[in-house]
Design a protein around this motif. Structure first.
Motif, short mmCIF file in Angstrom:
data_model
loop_
_atom_site.label_atom_id
_atom_site.label_comp_id
_atom_site.label_asym_id
_atom_site.label_seq_id
_atom_site.Cartn_x
_atom_site.Cartn_y
_atom_site.Cartn_z
N ALA A 54 0.83 -1.21 0.00
CA ALA A 54 0.00 0.00 0.00
C ALA A 54 0.86 1.26 0.00
CB ALA A 54 -0.94 0.00 1.21
N PHE A 55 1.92 1.28 0.80
CA PHE A 55 2.80 2.45 0.84
C PHE A 55 3.43 2.70 -0.52
CE2 PHE A 55 2.39 2.32 5.38
CZ PHE A 55 2.68 3.60 5.80
N TYR A 243 -1.54 -11.82 -3.78
CA TYR A 243 -2.33 -11.48 -2.60
C TYR A 243 -2.04 -10.06 -2.14
CZ TYR A 243 -3.66 -16.41 -1.99
OH TYR A 243 -4.18 -17.66 -2.16
N SER A 244 -0.78 -9.67 -2.13
CA SER A 244 -0.42 -8.34 -1.63
C SER A 244 -1.01 -7.25 -2.51
CB SER A 244 1.10 -8.19 -1.56
OG SER A 244 1.68 -8.16 -2.85
N ILE A 245 -0.93 -7.43 -3.82
CA ILE A 245 -1.48 -6.43 -4.74
C ILE A 245 -3.00 -6.42 -4.66
CG2 ILE A 245 -1.66 -5.71 -7.15
CD1 ILE A 245 1.10 -6.93 -7.60
N VAL A 249 -5.38 -3.27 -3.53
CA VAL A 249 -6.25 -2.67 -4.54
C VAL A 249 -7.72 -2.76 -4.14
CG1 VAL A 249 -7.07 -2.86 -6.92
CG2 VAL A 249 -4.64 -2.98 -6.44
N VAL A 250 -8.17 -3.93 -3.72
CA VAL A 250 -9.58 -4.06 -3.33
C VAL A 250 -9.85 -3.29 -2.03
CG1 VAL A 250 -9.79 -6.31 -4.43
CG2 VAL A 250 -9.25 -6.19 -2.00
N GLY A 300 -10.90 -4.81 -8.99
CA GLY A 300 -10.41 -3.67 -8.21
C GLY A 300 -9.83 -2.58 -9.08
N VAL A 301 -9.04 -2.97 -10.10
CA VAL A 301 -8.44 -1.98 -11.00
C VAL A 301 -9.52 -1.28 -11.81
CG1 VAL A 301 -6.92 -1.68 -12.98
CG2 VAL A 301 -6.24 -3.18 -11.12
#
Length: 350
Positions: A54-55, A243-245, A249-250, A300-301
């Motif tokens: 996120a950062f 998973y991290s992305i 995003v969601v 999400g995108v």
């Protein structure tokens, strides 16, 4: 009359509850105490990765090295303990290695102006290869039993990984919402050139967010290795990157930068962990999970892109209703306006 602002995290909270209810109807075992505890434990690694991602996303970048850093840092801790270091020192060494990978990524992105995708994709490669080279692709047993406290211990009945995630989220929330550094991160993500002209140290901000992502991935590596008490050179090579992305995003963190929150990233991690755990409980084959996560990322995108366009349209309408600007030149885009205002706020704080 001013309308009350609906929190952006409300939507994903409702989605989590709906997904949990549907999976609970399909398999009552999903709502059992043991399974919910397993979901939380597995979700802590995703949560750490999502916080770090996120950062980076807030500044308009991306970090593709997170999965490999899990393996690199986990193996680093195991090898350090085998060399005689106490468990806490080995953990600090692993965190330092994660921070170093992030520092290299951020420095290359800022100083050499290389695309974050290429830089972090290269880091994905070397971070995955180093543990294999050092160990000959063999696993390494953890020799210090106290190391298990990180992944298996508890504090006042709360699993230690959950405590660590909560502490990290609290610190990151304060940084983003109540410090000049947080303002700078949003400003760089809104419009890097405007932020630079406003006097914001964009280079420091860029390096900082990648370092934080590396440290968060290292925490994921420590938790994974501590739970298994074995360092695997292939750890983190599964769906951790997706998973991290997906979680970030969601959770409302924009891929274009400048929009997002810590609480949104955490809720996104909970959703991804719930979907993954629910598919396992229901009996869906594991090879379906990347497909589902891919669809979640695409959705999400799409929503993020639509939201961005709507924001730009609304801003243009407001500017037209307000009349011609007082200054000779007008801002060209919504991100520039957002970054300019954030930069001005940052300078006033200094």
């Amino acid at each position: 009359m001013r309308r009350r602002r609906v929190p952006e995290e409300l939507g994903i909270t409702v989605v989590i509850l709906l997904v949990g209810a549907v999976i609970g109807l399909l398999s009552p075992r999903f709502l059992s105490l043991d399974n919910l505890q397993l979901l939380l434990l597995n979700g802590t690694v995703i949560a750490f990765l999502a916080l770090g991602q996120a950062f980076v996303l807030l500044t308009g970048g991306i970090d593709l090295s997170t999965g490999s850093v899990i393996a690199l840092t986990g193996m680093t801790a195991a090898l350090a303990m085998r060399a005689g270091l106490p468990w806490w020192a080995a953990a600090l060494v692993a965190l330092a290695v994660g921070a170093l990978v992030g520092f290299i990524n951020g420095s290359l992105v800022h100083h050499l102006k290389l695309p974050p995708f290429i830089v972090t994709f290269a880091a994905f490669g070397y971070a995955a290869s180093i543990p294999l080279i050092l160990t000959g692709a063999n696993s390494v047993n953890v020799t210090d039993p106290m190391f298990a406290f990180i992944g298996r211990g508890s504090l006042f009945g709360i699993p230690m990984p959950v405590v660590l995630v909560a502490l990290a989220a609290l610190v990151f929330y304060v940084v983003l919402r109540h410090t000049a550094t947080g303002v700078h991160i949003y400003a760089v993500g809104g419009n890097a050139e405007t932020a630079r002209l406003a006097g914001i140290p964009s280079g420091r901000v860029t390096v900082l967010v990648y370092v934080l992502s590396g440290v968060c991935a290292a925490m994921g590596g420590l938790i994974t290795t501590s739970r298994l008490m074995v360092g695997y050179p292939s750890a983190g090579s599964g769906n951790e990157l997706f998973y991290s992305i997906a979680a970030a995003v969601v959770g409302g963190v924009s891929l274009f930068g400048g929009i997002g929150s810590v609480q949104g990233a955490l809720l996104g991690a909970i959703l991804i962990a719930t979907v993954s755990n629910g598919m396992n409980v229901v009996g869906v084959e594991s090879y379906w999970q990347p497909l589902v996560i891919g669809v979640i990322i695409l959705a999400g995108v799409t929503i993020d892109t639509y939201r961005r366009r709507m924001s730009l349209t609304e801003l243009l309408r407001r500017k037209l209703r307000a009349g011609p600007p007082v200054t000779p030149t007008a801002d060209r885009s919504a991100p520039a306006v957002a970054a300019g205002s954030s930069a001005a706020t940052a300078r006033r704080e200094h």
